[in-house]
Design a protein around this motif. Structure first.
Motif, PDB file in Angstrom:
ATOM      1  N   GLU A 211       0.659  -0.951  -0.127  1.00  9.61           N
ATOM      2  CA  GLU A 211      -0.165  -0.035   0.024  1.00  9.61           C
ATOM      3  C   GLU A 211       0.950   1.093  -0.078  1.00  9.61           C
ATOM      4  O   GLU A 211       0.537   2.318  -0.676  1.00  9.61           O
TER       5      GLU A 211
ATOM      6  N   GLN B  56       2.239   1.784  -3.460  1.00  5.32           N
ATOM      7  CA  GLN B  56       1.142   2.418  -4.431  1.00  5.32           C
ATOM      8  C   GLN B  56       0.984   3.703  -4.075  1.00  5.32           C
ATOM      9  O   GLN B  56       0.845   4.445  -4.921  1.00  5.32           O
ATOM     10  N   GLN B  57       1.035   4.129  -3.056  1.00  3.89           N
ATOM     11  CA  GLN B  57       0.881   5.672  -2.558  1.00  3.89           C
ATOM     12  C   GLN B  57       1.935   6.404  -3.093  1.00  3.89           C
ATOM     13  O   GLN B  57       1.854   7.527  -3.752  1.00  3.89           O
TER      14      GLN B  57
ATOM     15  N   ALA C 278       1.572   6.728  -6.849  1.00  4.57           N
ATOM     16  CA  ALA C 278       0.547   7.430  -7.131  1.00  4.57           C
ATOM     17  C   ALA C 278       0.929   9.133  -7.122  1.00  4.57           C
ATOM     18  O   ALA C 278       0.494   9.978  -7.689  1.00  4.57           O
TER      19      ALA C 278
ATOM     20  N   ALA D 159       7.785  -2.326  -7.053  1.00  4.34           N
ATOM     21  CA  ALA D 159       7.321  -1.107  -7.366  1.00  4.34           C
ATOM     22  C   ALA D 159       7.122  -0.816  -9.003  1.00  4.34           C
ATOM     23  O   ALA D 159       6.150  -0.504  -9.673  1.00  4.34           O
TER      24      ALA D 159
ATOM     25  N   LEU E  74       4.166  -3.076 -10.053  1.00  2.00           N
ATOM     26  CA  LEU E  74       3.005  -2.351  -9.676  1.00  2.00           C
ATOM     27  C   LEU E  74       2.651  -1.061 -10.811  1.00  2.00           C
ATOM     28  O   LEU E  74       1.474  -1.100 -11.163  1.00  2.00           O
ATOM     29  N   LYS E  75       3.659  -0.391 -10.919  1.00  2.93           N
ATOM     30  CA  LYS E  75       3.569   0.530 -12.065  1.00  2.93           C
ATOM     31  C   LYS E  75       2.951   0.164 -13.238  1.00  2.93           C
ATOM     32  O   LYS E  75       2.383   0.827 -14.050  1.00  2.93           O
TER      33      LYS E  75
ATOM     34  N   PRO F  27      -1.373  -6.913  -7.097  1.00  2.00           N
ATOM     35  CA  PRO F  27      -0.739  -6.941  -5.752  1.00  2.00           C
ATOM     36  C   PRO F  27      -0.664  -8.051  -4.961  1.00  2.00           C
ATOM     37  O   PRO F  27       0.115  -8.241  -4.322  1.00  2.00           O
TER      38      PRO F  27
END
Length: 61
Positions: free
Chosen positions: A10, A13-14, A17, A47, A50-51, A56
């Motif tokens: 998480e 991901q933040q 973002a 990362a 996820l990008k 996830p």
């Protein structure tokens, strides 16, 4: 292979973002937490996945 927990994913991901690159995220957490190179590489890889839109769930412990 090491895995990340849900809270770590998480946070990654933040940071994504917020516009950080996978390398910047890994380096930031490596410096802040005095991580080993393999741990930094794990964060960078997660990362990057996820990008690219990876699920996830496959990164979890």
């Amino acid at each position: 292979m090491q895995r990340l927990n849900a809270q770590q994913i998480e946070v990654i991901q933040q940071e994504l973002a917020a516009g950080m690159s996978p390398a910047d995220i890994a380096n930031k957490f490596g410096r802040l937490n005095d991580l080993e190179l393999d741990e930094i590489a794990l964060i960078r890889s997660a990362a990057a996945e996820l990008k690219r839109g990876a699920d996830p769930e496959h990164l979890l412990e």
